[in-house]
Design a protein around this motif. Structure first.
Motif, PDB file in Angstrom:
ATOM      1  N   MET B   1      -7.891  26.746  67.942  1.00  0.00           N
ATOM      2  CA  MET B   1      -6.486  27.198  67.576  1.00  0.00           C
ATOM      3  C   MET B   1      -6.414  28.444  66.664  1.00  0.00           C
ATOM      4  O   MET B   1      -5.681  29.451  66.770  1.00  0.00           O
ATOM      5  CB  MET B   1      -5.962  26.144  67.063  1.00  0.00           C
ATOM      6  N   ARG B   4      -7.386  31.633  68.218  1.00  0.00           N
ATOM      7  CA  ARG B   4      -6.361  32.052  68.823  1.00  0.00           C
ATOM      8  C   ARG B   4      -5.111  32.857  67.870  1.00  0.00           C
ATOM      9  O   ARG B   4      -4.771  33.849  68.389  1.00  0.00           O
ATOM     10  CB  ARG B   4      -5.582  31.007  69.594  1.00  0.00           C
ATOM     11  N   VAL B   5      -5.055  32.331  66.753  1.00  0.00           N
ATOM     12  CA  VAL B   5      -4.074  32.932  66.112  1.00  0.00           C
ATOM     13  C   VAL B   5      -4.365  34.033  65.478  1.00  0.00           C
ATOM     14  O   VAL B   5      -3.671  35.107  65.464  1.00  0.00           O
ATOM     15  CB  VAL B   5      -3.573  31.866  64.944  1.00  0.00           C
ATOM     16  N   LEU B   6      -5.899  34.138  65.274  1.00  0.00           N
ATOM     17  CA  LEU B   6      -6.303  35.300  64.910  1.00  0.00           C
ATOM     18  C   LEU B   6      -6.283  36.399  65.794  1.00  0.00           C
ATOM     19  O   LEU B   6      -6.096  37.697  65.460  1.00  0.00           O
ATOM     20  CB  LEU B   6      -7.635  35.145  64.172  1.00  0.00           C
ATOM     21  N   TYR B   7      -6.603  36.156  66.885  1.00  0.00           N
ATOM     22  CA  TYR B   7      -6.741  36.923  68.172  1.00  0.00           C
ATOM     23  C   TYR B   7      -5.301  37.589  68.368  1.00  0.00           C
ATOM     24  O   TYR B   7      -5.176  38.895  68.294  1.00  0.00           O
ATOM     25  CB  TYR B   7      -7.121  36.360  69.235  1.00  0.00           C
ATOM     26  N   LEU B   8      -4.054  36.825  68.294  1.00  0.00           N
ATOM     27  CA  LEU B   8      -2.702  37.240  68.380  1.00  0.00           C
ATOM     28  C   LEU B   8      -2.265  38.404  67.135  1.00  0.00           C
ATOM     29  O   LEU B   8      -1.830  39.285  67.699  1.00  0.00           O
ATOM     30  CB  LEU B   8      -1.905  36.104  68.269  1.00  0.00           C
ATOM     31  N   PHE B   9      -2.853  37.768  66.015  1.00  0.00           N
ATOM     32  CA  PHE B   9      -2.192  38.656  64.962  1.00  0.00           C
ATOM     33  C   PHE B   9      -3.261  40.179  65.092  1.00  0.00           C
ATOM     34  O   PHE B   9      -2.564  41.227  64.925  1.00  0.00           O
ATOM     35  CB  PHE B   9      -2.847  38.397  63.713  1.00  0.00           C
ATOM     36  N   GLY B  10      -4.549  40.112  65.500  1.00  0.00           N
ATOM     37  CA  GLY B  10      -5.078  41.395  66.024  1.00  0.00           C
ATOM     38  C   GLY B  10      -4.546  42.129  67.121  1.00  0.00           C
ATOM     39  O   GLY B  10      -4.262  43.439  66.796  1.00  0.00           O
ATOM     40  N   ALA B  11      -4.058  41.271  68.028  1.00  0.00           N
ATOM     41  CA  ALA B  11      -3.434  42.173  69.176  1.00  0.00           C
ATOM     42  C   ALA B  11      -2.300  42.772  68.836  1.00  0.00           C
ATOM     43  O   ALA B  11      -2.008  44.023  69.171  1.00  0.00           O
ATOM     44  CB  ALA B  11      -3.320  41.050  70.370  1.00  0.00           C
ATOM     45  N   VAL B  12      -1.277  42.116  68.217  1.00  0.00           N
ATOM     46  CA  VAL B  12      -0.200  42.761  67.705  1.00  0.00           C
ATOM     47  C   VAL B  12      -0.319  43.936  66.853  1.00  0.00           C
ATOM     48  O   VAL B  12       0.260  44.996  66.834  1.00  0.00           O
ATOM     49  CB  VAL B  12       0.742  41.864  66.820  1.00  0.00           C
ATOM     50  N   ARG B 181     -10.172  31.596  79.540  1.00  0.00           N
ATOM     51  CA  ARG B 181      -9.777  32.897  79.146  1.00  0.00           C
ATOM     52  C   ARG B 181      -8.952  33.488  80.157  1.00  0.00           C
ATOM     53  O   ARG B 181      -8.460  34.639  79.593  1.00  0.00           O
ATOM     54  CB  ARG B 181     -11.194  33.665  79.045  1.00  0.00           C
TER      55      ARG B 181
END
Lengths: 207, 221
Positions: B1, B4-12, B181
């Motif tokens: 979880m 995923r959140v870290l990934y989302l921050f990175g993507a944005v 994925r």
């Protein structure tokens, strides 16, 4: 950073109000568009983004990009867990046009204070750019005041739209099957307009 | 979880930085060259963007129900409205509402004809490798085939693991690294012993009806 409030107090209070009023009135057509499209982008994020708390992510995308197209296109990309390089490439391809928007504003914004310029550059989306360019205020200080309000008002419509969409998409039982067509329709409309413009220009050239 | 959140921050963050960089480019160039207007022409923008937009149309179409005629009809409606009225919001909303209305009822041919139950698993781990229907495939090819056949990502996907399949880890790794994925977050590993008892039960239920091989994959795809 110079004292912003003191600088703007050089403009008479009555005139300041008039500038804000004009910025608001000019932003009304954009408001309709940004709220509805932002809402659609937020719903898309909630239904296809595969994210926890979609309202937050939709809103963050809204604040981060202030770009309608990217807010749509990033949804399938993050849903599929695409790599950062892929997302960077995607953003580059989609928003490449923004690199040309600043050209006509460089001279106009030359002496703007750094942080205000930073905000103005950050919020340089299609419609906001069009309004900046259409602004007929010659006085540099008043022009700056107008541009800041223009950017702020329109950007806030977009962020409101995306956040509300994310909230509605995750909390309300609205049917979302097929909602991804908004993205397709958006591109089709942009493309149709480009072709229309191209044909109109050709006709003009031939005459 | 948290991953995923870290990934989302990175993507944005990546999207934001690239977008900001593009917007700031003329100002940076003007600063570096000490000129009031950047020296490259405005024409490139006019030429490049239709091509990008066309690519984006293809990109957006890829996720629609392409086996049905509806995405194309909705597209024609959108374009026609845009040519006729020229109101972007109207064209987009009308096209989308039409598409959502038809796809909600009649449009989901590709989804209804597939069955996703434990008795007819799409994917199977055997000693020959991963089988998709009767084909031996690599994990990447399996994802490609799922993608090609529009297997919905919100349905539970059953994966059959043969009892004599020795590698305990591989199906699990496949589930996590390939299926999840690529969006198929709901998948269940069905081990063949449990599966056999289930199918025996079913055989008893429809006595008299001879069932073919137990490994039958879905007929329609």
């Amino acid at each position: 950073m110079p004292n912003v409030l003191q600088t703007y107090s050089q403009i008479a209070a009555k005139e300041r109000r008039a500038i804000i009023q004009r910025a608001f009135l000019n932003s009304l057509p954009v408001m309709m568009g940004y709220l509805t499209m932002g809402f659609a982008a937020g719903v898309l994020m909630a239904s296809k983004g595969n994210v926890p708390c979609p309202a937050f992510w939709a809103g963050l995308c809204g604040i981060g990009f202030i770009s309608g197209t990217l807010s749509f296109v990033i949804v399938p990309a993050i849903a599929a867990n695409q790599g950062y390089w892929q997302i960077a490439l995607l953003s580059l391809a989609i928003n490449f046009r923004y690199a040309f928007y600043g050209i006509s504003l460089v001279a106009k914004w030359k002496d703007f204070p750094f942080f205000q310029k930073l905000f103005l550059i950050h919020s340089l989306a299609d419609e906001i750019f069009a309004l900046h360019v259409a602004c007929k205020i010659k006085n540099p200080l008043k022009n700056r005041y107008y541009c800041l309000w223009n950017g702020f008002l329109n950007a806030s419509y977009w962020v409101t739209g995306t956040t509300l969409g994310g909230l509605a998409g995750s909390e309300l039982p609205i049917p979302t099957r097929g909602i991804e067509f908004t993205m397709t329709a958006l591109f089709l409309v942009i493309f149709t307009d480009q072709v229309k413009d191209f044909i109109a220009k050709r006709k003009k050239d031939l005459r | 979880m948290t991953e995923r959140v870290l990934y989302l921050f990175g993507a944005v963050a990546v999207g934001s930085l690239v977008t900001f960089g593009l917007r700031a480019l003329p100002f940076v160039i003007a600063r570096l060259t000490r000129k009031d207007s950047a020296c490259f022409s405005n024409r490139a923008g006019a030429v490049i963007s239709p091509i990008v937009i066309f690519a984006l149309i293809l990109y957006a179409y890829k996720d629609l129900e392409l086996a049905t005629p509806w995405p194309y009809i909705a597209g024609v409606i959108t374009i026609a409205l845009q040519i006729w009225k020229g109101k972007a919001i109207l064209s987009i909303i009308a096209g989308t509402i039409f598409y959502m209305a038809v796809i909600a009822n009649a449009g989901c041919v590709t989804v209804n004809e597939l069955e996703y139950d434990a008795n007819k698993p799409l994917l199977r781990f055997t000693n020959k490798g991963i089988m998709f229907k009767e084909m031996a495939v690599t994990p990447a090819e399996a994802i490609e085939l799922l993608e090609k056949n529009n297997v919905p990502k919100d349905k539970t996907l059953h994966i059959l693991v043969d009892a004599d399949y020795t590698d305990k880890r591989a199906p699990w790794v496949f589930q996590r690294n390939y299926l999840a994925r690529n969006g198929w977050t709901r998948s269940i590993l069905v081990h063949s012993r449990k599966w056999e008892t289930e199918s025996k039960l079913q055989k008893e239920q429809n006595k008299g009806r001879t069932t073919s091989s137990r490994m039958d994959a879905p007929d329609k795809l």
